[in-house]
Design a protein around this motif. Structure first.
Motif, short mmCIF file in Angstrom:
data_model
loop_
_atom_site.label_atom_id
_atom_site.label_comp_id
_atom_site.label_asym_id
_atom_site.label_seq_id
_atom_site.Cartn_x
_atom_site.Cartn_y
_atom_site.Cartn_z
N MET A 47 80.39 -43.51 73.85
CA MET A 47 79.29 -43.41 72.89
C MET A 47 79.10 -44.74 72.18
SD MET A 47 78.87 -40.87 69.59
CE MET A 47 78.42 -39.44 70.56
N GLU A 48 77.85 -45.16 72.09
CA GLU A 48 77.51 -46.37 71.35
C GLU A 48 76.97 -45.96 69.97
OE1 GLU A 48 74.51 -50.26 71.65
OE2 GLU A 48 74.06 -48.42 72.76
N ILE A 49 77.53 -46.52 68.91
CA ILE A 49 77.05 -46.28 67.56
C ILE A 49 76.42 -47.56 67.05
CG2 ILE A 49 77.65 -45.66 65.20
CD1 ILE A 49 79.89 -43.93 66.31
N VAL A 50 75.15 -47.47 66.66
CA VAL A 50 74.40 -48.62 66.17
C VAL A 50 74.14 -48.41 64.69
CG1 VAL A 50 72.28 -49.96 66.37
CG2 VAL A 50 73.34 -48.97 68.43
N LEU A 51 74.55 -49.35 63.86
CA LEU A 51 74.35 -49.26 62.42
C LEU A 51 73.17 -50.12 62.00
CD1 LEU A 51 78.04 -49.40 61.14
CD2 LEU A 51 76.67 -47.41 61.75
N ALA A 52 72.28 -49.54 61.23
CA ALA A 52 71.12 -50.25 60.71
C ALA A 52 71.20 -50.27 59.19
CB ALA A 52 69.83 -49.56 61.16
N PRO A 53 70.66 -51.30 58.54
CA PRO A 53 70.78 -51.39 57.08
C PRO A 53 69.97 -50.34 56.34
CG PRO A 53 69.40 -53.16 57.93
CD PRO A 53 70.02 -52.49 59.12
N ASP A 54 68.91 -49.82 56.96
CA ASP A 54 68.05 -48.86 56.27
C ASP A 54 67.37 -47.97 57.30
OD1 ASP A 54 65.57 -50.24 57.16
OD2 ASP A 54 66.27 -51.80 55.80
N ALA A 55 66.69 -46.93 56.80
CA ALA A 55 66.09 -45.93 57.68
C ALA A 55 64.98 -46.54 58.54
CB ALA A 55 65.55 -44.77 56.86
N MET A 56 64.16 -47.39 57.96
CA MET A 56 63.06 -47.96 58.74
C MET A 56 63.59 -48.79 59.91
SD MET A 56 59.92 -48.01 59.29
CE MET A 56 59.37 -47.19 57.79
N THR A 57 64.61 -49.57 59.66
CA THR A 57 65.18 -50.38 60.74
C THR A 57 65.78 -49.49 61.81
OG1 THR A 57 65.68 -52.13 59.13
CG2 THR A 57 66.80 -52.24 61.25
N ALA A 58 66.44 -48.41 61.41
CA ALA A 58 67.02 -47.48 62.38
C ALA A 58 65.93 -46.88 63.27
CB ALA A 58 67.78 -46.38 61.65
N CYS A 59 64.84 -46.45 62.67
CA CYS A 59 63.77 -45.82 63.45
C CYS A 59 63.07 -46.82 64.36
CB CYS A 59 62.78 -45.16 62.50
SG CYS A 59 63.48 -43.72 61.63
N ARG A 60 62.91 -48.05 63.90
CA ARG A 60 62.31 -49.07 64.75
C ARG A 60 63.22 -49.42 65.92
NH1 ARG A 60 60.00 -52.91 59.83
NH2 ARG A 60 58.04 -51.77 59.51
N GLU A 61 64.52 -49.43 65.69
CA GLU A 61 65.46 -49.69 66.78
C GLU A 61 65.38 -48.56 67.82
OE1 GLU A 61 68.46 -51.30 69.18
OE2 GLU A 61 67.24 -52.21 67.60
N ALA A 62 65.28 -47.32 67.34
CA ALA A 62 65.14 -46.20 68.27
C ALA A 62 63.86 -46.33 69.09
CB ALA A 62 65.15 -44.88 67.50
N ALA A 63 62.76 -46.67 68.44
CA ALA A 63 61.50 -46.84 69.15
C ALA A 63 61.59 -47.95 70.19
CB ALA A 63 60.37 -47.12 68.16
N ALA A 64 62.25 -49.04 69.84
CA ALA A 64 62.40 -50.15 70.78
C ALA A 64 63.17 -49.73 72.02
CB ALA A 64 63.08 -51.32 70.09
N ARG A 65 64.20 -48.90 71.84
CA ARG A 65 64.98 -48.44 72.99
C ARG A 65 64.19 -47.47 73.85
NH1 ARG A 65 71.12 -48.96 72.34
NH2 ARG A 65 71.32 -50.63 70.81
N ILE A 66 63.38 -46.64 73.22
CA ILE A 66 62.51 -45.76 74.00
C ILE A 66 61.51 -46.58 74.80
CG2 ILE A 66 60.72 -43.98 73.82
CD1 ILE A 66 62.23 -43.02 71.26
N ALA A 67 60.93 -47.59 74.17
CA ALA A 67 59.96 -48.45 74.86
C ALA A 67 60.61 -49.19 76.03
CB ALA A 67 59.35 -49.44 73.88
N ASP A 68 61.82 -49.65 75.85
CA ASP A 68 62.53 -50.32 76.94
C ASP A 68 62.72 -49.37 78.12
OD1 ASP A 68 62.68 -52.70 75.56
OD2 ASP A 68 64.76 -52.43 74.92
N TYR A 69 63.10 -48.14 77.82
CA TYR A 69 63.25 -47.15 78.89
C TYR A 69 61.92 -46.92 79.61
CZ TYR A 69 63.10 -42.58 81.05
OH TYR A 69 62.86 -41.56 81.93
#
Length: 245
Positions: free
Chosen positions: A1-23
């Motif tokens: 399992m990979e755990i990614v820590l983001a400083p705030d909620a907006m950054t976390a959600c943008r990181e998730a969106a970026a990974r979906i877009a990459d897929y």
């Protein structure tokens, strides 16, 4: 399992969106499993922004985790309406390539079997987006949920109904008592899993899911058995983790 820590909620959600877009960009026939809820609204806003910058959804198929039961798809409180408002109407996805469980199906067990058949016919889910509920549920897999369960009709926990009351004018008593949901086994069949959790209210259940026992009493703990699972957390949701791996 990979755990990614983001400083705030907006950054976390943008990181998730970026990974979906990459897929989506890398898969010849992307099949997305989608989730709902307040956290996902920011993920979908980020994806809509990427679409405006050129990201196409035209090749995608989508399957949502769950839907209330009974509820009509044109009810503004349904997840059909949520997905249309938050994502589908803003992007170039083909309407016939999106699917949610039918909350008005007269025979829910038959609908659940048909949903499983449709996922298999699409070649399985390539990337499944997930949130986590305060009872530890993924989808609407309330405790206890066997890890082999498939799409089915379930009873919702009172805590979950209270958590979801916002869409029902904050009247948790009006939230349906049942739902159709992918089972834990259905979710684990996805080739990649991506869970997003933000906010201090999720810290306890995130700790239980990621560092407590792997148990049907916390269905999200099953994600630790998956070979390709990423969990993205903001600092508040990660606040109780030891992170001593």
């Amino acid at each position: 399992m990979e755990i990614v820590l983001a400083p705030d909620a907006m950054t976390a959600c943008r990181e998730a969106a970026a990974r979906i877009a990459d897929y989506m960009r890398g898969a010849p026939d992307p099949v997305l499993g989608l989730a709902t809820g307040r956290t996902m609204e920011a993920v979908y806003r980020a994806l809509v922004g990427m679409h405006r910058d050129g990201l196409s959804f035209a090749r995608c198929r989508t399957f949502n985790l769950d839907e209330y039961y009974p509820i009509a798809r044109d009810d503004p409180r349904s997840y059909h309406a949520y997905m249309h408002e938050q994502l589908f109407r803003h992007v170039d996805i083909v309407p016939g390539r999106t699917r949610l469980p039918d909350g008005a199906a007269p025979e829910p067990e038959r609908e659940c079997r048909a949903y499983e058949d449709a996922i298999r016919a699409a070649g399985g889910i390539g990337l499944q987006l997930l949130g986590i509920g305060l009872t530890g549920h993924i989808g609407f897999n309330e405790p206890p949920s066997d890890f082999a369960t498939r799409t089915r009709l379930v009873e919702l926990d009172e805590e979950t109904r209270r958590q979801n009351a916002e869409m029902f004018d904050d009247r948790w008593q009006d939230v349906p008592r049942r739902a159709l949901t992918m089972g834990v086994g259905t979710i684990l069949d996805a080739r990649r899993l991506l869970m997003v959790a933000t906010g201090a209210a999720k810290a306890r259940i995130v700790r239980d899911a990621l560092e407590g026992p792997v148990t049907p009493m916390v269905s999200a703990s099953a994600l630790r058995q998956h070979p390709a699972c990423t969990v993205i957390l903001d600092s508040e949701a990660a606040g109780l983790l030891r992170l001593d791996r």
